[in-house]
Design a protein around this motif. Sequence first.
Motif, PDB file in Angstrom:
ATOM      1  N   LEU A  94      37.704 -42.213 -13.039  1.00  0.00           N
ATOM      2  CA  LEU A  94      39.094 -42.547 -13.053  1.00  0.00           C
ATOM      3  C   LEU A  94      39.984 -41.799 -13.636  1.00  0.00           C
ATOM      4  CD1 LEU A  94      41.230 -44.879 -12.274  1.00  0.00           C
ATOM      5  CD2 LEU A  94      40.461 -45.972 -14.285  1.00  0.00           C
ATOM      6  N   ALA A  95      39.545 -41.365 -14.857  1.00  0.00           N
ATOM      7  CA  ALA A  95      40.308 -40.569 -15.769  1.00  0.00           C
ATOM      8  C   ALA A  95      40.601 -39.200 -14.991  1.00  0.00           C
ATOM      9  CB  ALA A  95      39.511 -40.222 -16.967  1.00  0.00           C
ATOM     10  N   GLU A  96      39.641 -38.542 -14.565  1.00  0.00           N
ATOM     11  CA  GLU A  96      39.730 -37.432 -13.538  1.00  0.00           C
ATOM     12  C   GLU A  96      40.607 -37.360 -12.387  1.00  0.00           C
ATOM     13  OE1 GLU A  96      35.625 -36.270 -12.640  1.00  0.00           O
ATOM     14  OE2 GLU A  96      34.995 -35.765 -14.599  1.00  0.00           O
ATOM     15  N   SER A  97      40.255 -38.791 -11.803  1.00  0.00           N
ATOM     16  CA  SER A  97      41.442 -38.772 -10.718  1.00  0.00           C
ATOM     17  C   SER A  97      42.885 -38.779 -11.130  1.00  0.00           C
ATOM     18  CB  SER A  97      41.082 -40.038  -9.760  1.00  0.00           C
ATOM     19  OG  SER A  97      39.903 -39.857  -9.245  1.00  0.00           O
ATOM     20  N   GLU A  98      42.991 -39.580 -12.361  1.00  0.00           N
ATOM     21  CA  GLU A  98      44.377 -39.753 -12.727  1.00  0.00           C
ATOM     22  C   GLU A  98      45.013 -38.548 -13.060  1.00  0.00           C
ATOM     23  OE1 GLU A  98      43.899 -42.681 -15.835  1.00  0.00           O
ATOM     24  OE2 GLU A  98      44.191 -44.254 -14.596  1.00  0.00           O
ATOM     25  N   ALA A  99      44.435 -37.752 -13.706  1.00  0.00           N
ATOM     26  CA  ALA A  99      44.751 -36.337 -14.246  1.00  0.00           C
ATOM     27  C   ALA A  99      45.079 -35.660 -12.885  1.00  0.00           C
ATOM     28  CB  ALA A  99      43.747 -35.550 -15.118  1.00  0.00           C
ATOM     29  N   ARG A 100      44.323 -35.374 -11.929  1.00  0.00           N
ATOM     30  CA  ARG A 100      44.354 -35.077 -10.742  1.00  0.00           C
ATOM     31  C   ARG A 100      45.929 -35.248 -10.004  1.00  0.00           C
ATOM     32  NH1 ARG A 100      41.015 -31.638  -7.521  1.00  0.00           N
ATOM     33  NH2 ARG A 100      41.502 -31.684  -5.151  1.00  0.00           N
ATOM     34  N   SER A 101      45.914 -36.631 -10.005  1.00  0.00           N
ATOM     35  CA  SER A 101      47.228 -37.357  -9.321  1.00  0.00           C
ATOM     36  C   SER A 101      48.455 -36.953 -10.111  1.00  0.00           C
ATOM     37  CB  SER A 101      47.039 -38.657  -9.604  1.00  0.00           C
ATOM     38  OG  SER A 101      48.110 -39.471  -8.994  1.00  0.00           O
ATOM     39  N   GLU A 102      48.309 -36.704 -11.551  1.00  0.00           N
ATOM     40  CA  GLU A 102      49.797 -36.132 -12.373  1.00  0.00           C
ATOM     41  C   GLU A 102      50.061 -34.919 -11.858  1.00  0.00           C
ATOM     42  OE1 GLU A 102      49.302 -36.834 -16.492  1.00  0.00           O
ATOM     43  OE2 GLU A 102      48.769 -39.075 -15.992  1.00  0.00           O
ATOM     44  N   VAL A 103      48.832 -33.958 -11.740  1.00  0.00           N
ATOM     45  CA  VAL A 103      49.250 -32.658 -11.221  1.00  0.00           C
ATOM     46  C   VAL A 103      49.736 -32.489  -9.842  1.00  0.00           C
ATOM     47  CG1 VAL A 103      47.965 -30.389 -10.568  1.00  0.00           C
ATOM     48  CG2 VAL A 103      47.296 -31.319 -12.554  1.00  0.00           C
ATOM     49  N   LEU A 104      49.347 -33.201  -8.953  1.00  0.00           N
ATOM     50  CA  LEU A 104      49.821 -33.308  -7.639  1.00  0.00           C
ATOM     51  C   LEU A 104      51.214 -33.875  -7.219  1.00  0.00           C
ATOM     52  CD1 LEU A 104      46.585 -34.444  -5.586  1.00  0.00           C
ATOM     53  CD2 LEU A 104      47.841 -32.103  -5.666  1.00  0.00           C
ATOM     54  N   GLU A 105      51.588 -34.844  -8.269  1.00  0.00           N
ATOM     55  CA  GLU A 105      53.029 -35.504  -8.251  1.00  0.00           C
ATOM     56  C   GLU A 105      53.784 -34.446  -8.805  1.00  0.00           C
ATOM     57  OE1 GLU A 105      55.210 -38.930 -11.011  1.00  0.00           O
ATOM     58  OE2 GLU A 105      52.961 -39.064 -10.766  1.00  0.00           O
ATOM     59  N   THR A 106      53.488 -33.781 -10.032  1.00  0.00           N
ATOM     60  CA  THR A 106      54.260 -32.306 -10.576  1.00  0.00           C
ATOM     61  C   THR A 106      54.593 -31.596  -9.194  1.00  0.00           C
ATOM     62  OG1 THR A 106      53.565 -32.922 -12.862  1.00  0.00           O
ATOM     63  CG2 THR A 106      54.549 -30.852 -12.261  1.00  0.00           C
ATOM     64  N   LYS A 149      43.635 -23.864  -8.194  1.00  0.00           N
ATOM     65  CA  LYS A 149      43.215 -24.432  -9.697  1.00  0.00           C
ATOM     66  C   LYS A 149      42.440 -25.695  -9.749  1.00  0.00           C
ATOM     67  CE  LYS A 149      45.600 -25.520 -14.020  1.00  0.00           C
ATOM     68  NZ  LYS A 149      46.614 -26.049 -14.422  1.00  0.00           N
ATOM     69  N   LEU A 150      42.971 -26.659  -8.990  1.00  0.00           N
ATOM     70  CA  LEU A 150      42.404 -28.006  -8.935  1.00  0.00           C
ATOM     71  C   LEU A 150      40.823 -27.728  -8.473  1.00  0.00           C
ATOM     72  CD1 LEU A 150      44.999 -30.556  -7.615  1.00  0.00           C
ATOM     73  CD2 LEU A 150      44.081 -30.119  -9.928  1.00  0.00           C
ATOM     74  N   ASN A 151      40.530 -27.009  -7.381  1.00  0.00           N
ATOM     75  CA  ASN A 151      39.446 -26.939  -6.765  1.00  0.00           C
ATOM     76  C   ASN A 151      38.224 -26.192  -7.840  1.00  0.00           C
ATOM     77  OD1 ASN A 151      39.849 -28.309  -4.494  1.00  0.00           O
ATOM     78  ND2 ASN A 151      40.386 -26.116  -3.195  1.00  0.00           N
ATOM     79  N   ASP A 152      39.042 -25.261  -8.279  1.00  0.00           N
ATOM     80  CA  ASP A 152      38.140 -24.433  -9.546  1.00  0.00           C
ATOM     81  C   ASP A 152      37.776 -25.347 -10.534  1.00  0.00           C
ATOM     82  OD1 ASP A 152      38.348 -22.002  -7.928  1.00  0.00           O
ATOM     83  OD2 ASP A 152      40.107 -21.212  -9.153  1.00  0.00           O
ATOM     84  N   GLU A 153      38.804 -26.328 -11.204  1.00  0.00           N
ATOM     85  CA  GLU A 153      38.342 -27.205 -12.188  1.00  0.00           C
ATOM     86  C   GLU A 153      37.313 -28.204 -11.652  1.00  0.00           C
ATOM     87  OE1 GLU A 153      41.990 -29.084 -12.915  1.00  0.00           O
ATOM     88  OE2 GLU A 153      42.610 -27.200 -14.234  1.00  0.00           O
ATOM     89  N   GLU A 154      37.359 -28.691 -10.196  1.00  0.00           N
ATOM     90  CA  GLU A 154      36.327 -29.423  -9.690  1.00  0.00           C
ATOM     91  C   GLU A 154      34.926 -28.936  -9.787  1.00  0.00           C
ATOM     92  OE1 GLU A 154      35.826 -31.294  -5.610  1.00  0.00           O
ATOM     93  OE2 GLU A 154      37.611 -32.518  -6.599  1.00  0.00           O
TER      94      GLU A 154
END
Length: 77
Positions: free
Chosen positions: A29-41, A69-74
């Motif tokens: 959930l925390a990872e999804s929320e962080a990814r969501s914030e990046v996409l919102e920005t 960047k998101l794919n590399d982090e994943e």
Amino acid sequence: MTKMYMRGSVYYGTAAEMMDRIDELETKLAESEARSEVLETLIMDVAADLYDGVAAHKIDQRIMDVINKLNDEEEDQ
């Protein structure tokens, strides 16, 4: 054994196993929320770029940079 209900399914296990599963889900959930914030920005930045008349290829590059960047982090996780 303890019975636990989750999304219409029943899981059997010890309390420790359930706590481990809860910890795992909280991490996801925390990872999804962080990814969501990046996409919102990203969406807000793209909207601003469109308003300012930024060239399409620059907007495309910005989107691809964020996705990469998101794919590399994943993959690192």
